[in-house]
Design a protein around this motif. Structure first.
Motif, PDB file in Angstrom:
ATOM      1  N   PRO A  35     -15.869 -18.666 -79.658  1.00 41.87           N
ATOM      2  CA  PRO A  35     -16.776 -17.524 -79.616  1.00 41.87           C
ATOM      3  C   PRO A  35     -16.460 -16.507 -80.707  1.00 41.87           C
ATOM      4  O   PRO A  35     -15.294 -16.221 -80.964  1.00 41.87           O
ATOM      5  N   GLN A  36     -17.507 -16.040 -81.357  1.00 42.05           N
ATOM      6  CA  GLN A  36     -17.367 -15.042 -82.407  1.00 42.05           C
ATOM      7  C   GLN A  36     -18.401 -13.949 -82.188  1.00 42.05           C
ATOM      8  O   GLN A  36     -19.453 -14.192 -81.600  1.00 42.05           O
ATOM      9  N   ALA A  37     -18.076 -12.772 -82.696  1.00 45.69           N
ATOM     10  CA  ALA A  37     -19.026 -11.666 -82.601  1.00 45.69           C
ATOM     11  C   ALA A  37     -20.342 -12.078 -83.236  1.00 45.69           C
ATOM     12  O   ALA A  37     -20.368 -12.872 -84.185  1.00 45.69           O
ATOM     13  N   HIS A  38     -21.421 -11.584 -82.734  1.00 45.75           N
ATOM     14  CA  HIS A  38     -22.775 -11.829 -83.220  1.00 45.75           C
ATOM     15  C   HIS A  38     -23.294 -13.223 -82.883  1.00 45.75           C
ATOM     16  O   HIS A  38     -24.289 -13.641 -83.438  1.00 45.75           O
ATOM     17  N   GLN A  39     -22.607 -13.943 -81.994  1.00 45.73           N
ATOM     18  CA  GLN A  39     -23.152 -15.210 -81.524  1.00 45.73           C
ATOM     19  C   GLN A  39     -23.925 -14.964 -80.242  1.00 45.73           C
ATOM     20  O   GLN A  39     -23.600 -14.072 -79.465  1.00 45.73           O
ATOM     21  N   LEU A  40     -24.938 -15.769 -80.046  1.00 41.17           N
ATOM     22  CA  LEU A  40     -25.682 -15.779 -78.803  1.00 41.17           C
ATOM     23  C   LEU A  40     -25.483 -17.146 -78.185  1.00 41.17           C
ATOM     24  O   LEU A  40     -25.870 -18.155 -78.772  1.00 41.17           O
ATOM     25  N   TRP A  41     -24.839 -17.186 -77.036  1.00 40.30           N
ATOM     26  CA  TRP A  41     -24.632 -18.439 -76.325  1.00 40.30           C
ATOM     27  C   TRP A  41     -25.739 -18.564 -75.292  1.00 40.30           C
ATOM     28  O   TRP A  41     -25.917 -17.681 -74.455  1.00 40.30           O
ATOM     29  N   VAL A  42     -26.489 -19.643 -75.376  1.00 42.69           N
ATOM     30  CA  VAL A  42     -27.579 -19.903 -74.444  1.00 42.69           C
ATOM     31  C   VAL A  42     -27.227 -21.151 -73.641  1.00 42.69           C
ATOM     32  O   VAL A  42     -26.960 -22.202 -74.222  1.00 42.69           O
ATOM     33  N   ILE A  43     -27.242 -21.016 -72.337  1.00 44.34           N
ATOM     34  CA  ILE A  43     -27.064 -22.172 -71.464  1.00 44.34           C
ATOM     35  C   ILE A  43     -28.421 -22.453 -70.836  1.00 44.34           C
ATOM     36  O   ILE A  43     -28.893 -21.695 -69.993  1.00 44.34           O
ATOM     37  N   ASP A  44     -29.053 -23.526 -71.317  1.00 45.16           N
ATOM     38  CA  ASP A  44     -30.384 -23.921 -70.858  1.00 45.16           C
ATOM     39  C   ASP A  44     -30.207 -24.877 -69.681  1.00 45.16           C
ATOM     40  O   ASP A  44     -29.742 -26.001 -69.843  1.00 45.16           O
ATOM     41  N   LEU A  45     -30.595 -24.422 -68.503  1.00 48.16           N
ATOM     42  CA  LEU A  45     -30.372 -25.175 -67.273  1.00 48.16           C
ATOM     43  C   LEU A  45     -31.620 -25.925 -66.810  1.00 48.16           C
ATOM     44  O   LEU A  45     -31.732 -26.276 -65.635  1.00 48.16           O
ATOM     45  N   VAL A  46     -32.541 -26.203 -67.719  1.00 51.35           N
ATOM     46  CA  VAL A  46     -33.794 -26.853 -67.355  1.00 51.35           C
ATOM     47  C   VAL A  46     -33.575 -28.221 -66.707  1.00 51.35           C
ATOM     48  O   VAL A  46     -34.338 -28.621 -65.838  1.00 51.35           O
ATOM     49  N   LYS A  47     -32.524 -28.933 -67.095  1.00 50.28           N
ATOM     50  CA  LYS A  47     -32.283 -30.277 -66.566  1.00 50.28           C
ATOM     51  C   LYS A  47     -31.137 -30.320 -65.560  1.00 50.28           C
ATOM     52  O   LYS A  47     -30.599 -31.379 -65.269  1.00 50.28           O
ATOM     53  N   VAL A  48     -30.782 -29.153 -65.022  1.00 51.28           N
ATOM     54  CA  VAL A  48     -29.729 -29.082 -64.002  1.00 51.28           C
ATOM     55  C   VAL A  48     -30.402 -28.855 -62.658  1.00 51.28           C
ATOM     56  O   VAL A  48     -31.055 -27.839 -62.444  1.00 51.28           O
ATOM     57  N   ASN A  49     -30.243 -29.832 -61.773  1.00 55.05           N
ATOM     58  CA  ASN A  49     -30.915 -29.749 -60.476  1.00 55.05           C
ATOM     59  C   ASN A  49     -29.976 -29.415 -59.320  1.00 55.05           C
ATOM     60  O   ASN A  49     -30.410 -29.279 -58.189  1.00 55.05           O
ATOM     61  N   PHE A  50     -28.684 -29.300 -59.618  1.00 49.96           N
ATOM     62  CA  PHE A  50     -27.720 -28.994 -58.563  1.00 49.96           C
ATOM     63  C   PHE A  50     -26.501 -28.310 -59.169  1.00 49.96           C
ATOM     64  O   PHE A  50     -26.043 -28.680 -60.254  1.00 49.96           O
ATOM     65  N   MET A  51     -25.983 -27.330 -58.448  1.00 53.67           N
ATOM     66  CA  MET A  51     -24.734 -26.683 -58.841  1.00 53.67           C
ATOM     67  C   MET A  51     -24.003 -26.292 -57.568  1.00 53.67           C
ATOM     68  O   MET A  51     -24.622 -25.787 -56.623  1.00 53.67           O
ATOM     69  N   ASP A  52     -22.704 -26.551 -57.546  1.00 54.08           N
ATOM     70  CA  ASP A  52     -21.914 -26.086 -56.419  1.00 54.08           C
ATOM     71  C   ASP A  52     -20.914 -25.043 -56.914  1.00 54.08           C
ATOM     72  O   ASP A  52     -20.935 -24.651 -58.080  1.00 54.08           O
ATOM     73  N   SER A  53     -20.042 -24.608 -56.016  1.00 56.42           N
ATOM     74  CA  SER A  53     -19.118 -23.524 -56.376  1.00 56.42           C
ATOM     75  C   SER A  53     -18.182 -23.907 -57.519  1.00 56.42           C
ATOM     76  O   SER A  53     -17.842 -23.065 -58.342  1.00 56.42           O
ATOM     77  N   SER A  54     -17.794 -25.177 -57.609  1.00 53.73           N
ATOM     78  CA  SER A  54     -16.922 -25.582 -58.716  1.00 53.73           C
ATOM     79  C   SER A  54     -17.667 -25.563 -60.043  1.00 53.73           C
ATOM     80  O   SER A  54     -17.056 -25.446 -61.094  1.00 53.73           O
ATOM     81  N   GLY A  55     -18.980 -25.654 -60.004  1.00 57.92           N
ATOM     82  CA  GLY A  55     -19.782 -25.562 -61.216  1.00 57.92           C
ATOM     83  C   GLY A  55     -19.913 -24.145 -61.735  1.00 57.92           C
ATOM     84  O   GLY A  55     -20.251 -23.926 -62.902  1.00 57.92           O
ATOM     85  N   LEU A  56     -19.652 -23.182 -60.875  1.00 58.50           N
ATOM     86  CA  LEU A  56     -19.719 -21.786 -61.300  1.00 58.50           C
ATOM     87  C   LEU A  56     -18.543 -21.401 -62.192  1.00 58.50           C
ATOM     88  O   LEU A  56     -18.658 -20.510 -63.028  1.00 58.50           O
ATOM     89  N   VAL A  57     -17.422 -22.083 -62.013  1.00 59.53           N
ATOM     90  CA  VAL A  57     -16.196 -21.739 -62.741  1.00 59.53           C
ATOM     91  C   VAL A  57     -16.398 -21.775 -64.258  1.00 59.53           C
ATOM     92  O   VAL A  57     -16.070 -20.795 -64.942  1.00 59.53           O
ATOM     93  N   PRO A  58     -16.948 -22.856 -64.833  1.00 60.37           N
ATOM     94  CA  PRO A  58     -17.113 -22.846 -66.293  1.00 60.37           C
ATOM     95  C   PRO A  58     -18.097 -21.776 -66.769  1.00 60.37           C
ATOM     96  O   PRO A  58     -17.933 -21.231 -67.861  1.00 60.37           O
ATOM     97  N   LEU A  59     -19.092 -21.457 -65.956  1.00 58.15           N
ATOM     98  CA  LEU A  59     -20.039 -20.411 -66.351  1.00 58.15           C
ATOM     99  C   LEU A  59     -19.352 -19.051 -66.405  1.00 58.15           C
ATOM    100  O   LEU A  59     -19.531 -18.285 -67.353  1.00 58.15           O
ATOM    101  N   VAL A  60     -18.563 -18.752 -65.391  1.00 60.44           N
ATOM    102  CA  VAL A  60     -17.867 -17.464 -65.342  1.00 60.44           C
ATOM    103  C   VAL A  60     -16.823 -17.379 -66.448  1.00 60.44           C
ATOM    104  O   VAL A  60     -16.691 -16.347 -67.112  1.00 60.44           O
ATOM    105  N   LYS A  61     -16.088 -18.469 -66.685  1.00 60.95           N
ATOM    106  CA  LYS A  61     -15.090 -18.478 -67.764  1.00 60.95           C
ATOM    107  C   LYS A  61     -15.757 -18.281 -69.119  1.00 60.95           C
ATOM    108  O   LYS A  61     -15.246 -17.548 -69.970  1.00 60.95           O
ATOM    109  N   ALA A  62     -16.884 -18.938 -69.314  1.00 63.15           N
ATOM    110  CA  ALA A  62     -17.599 -18.802 -70.587  1.00 63.15           C
ATOM    111  C   ALA A  62     -18.100 -17.375 -70.771  1.00 63.15           C
ATOM    112  O   ALA A  62     -18.021 -16.825 -71.872  1.00 63.15           O
TER     113      ALA A  62
END
Length: 117
Positions: A35-62
């Motif tokens: 990660p660098q200043a002036h970057q925009l990180w986009v997580i496109d979840l269009v093809k994600v149909n399920f997420m559980d609590s363990s899936g939240l960890v990488p999102l929060v860390k990111a």
């Protein structure tokens, strides 16, 4: 907010389930980008149909890594089952969530116009 030419968009497009295994894969993919200043990180979840609590960890860390580096991290195309998990954990108020990828570049969190060069 004005998007300038030095803005670099980093797009992540996970697919299927973001559970323990899918979360590890997403985390590895995101760890490969510094990660660098002036970057925009986009997580496109269009093809994600399920997420559980363990899936939240990488999102929060990111999100934490992005904020510490002066990046902006947003989610888009969040499907109803995933949105429900974000709402139940109240993370929908922590992440910037846009309906579509295009919305990221046309509206900001306060619904004011964003100018793209």
């Amino acid at each position: 907010m004005i998007l300038t030419p030095e803005l670099q968009v980093i797009l992540f497009k996970p697919q299927g389930s973001i559970d323990l295994e899918g979360g590890k894969a997403l985390s590895e993919q995101m760890t490969g980008v510094v990660p660098q200043a002036h970057q925009l990180w986009v997580i496109d979840l269009v093809k994600v149909n399920f997420m559980d609590s363990s899936g939240l960890v990488p999102l929060v860390k990111a999100l934490k890594a992005a904020r510490q580096s002066g990046c902006r991290l947003v989610l888009c195309n969040v499907q109803p089952p995933v949105r429900l998990i974000l709402e139940l954990t109240q993370l929908d108020s922590v992440f910037e969530i846009f309906n579509t990828y295009e919305d990221i570049f046309t509206i900001s969190k306060d619904n004011s116009l964003v100018l793209a060069d």
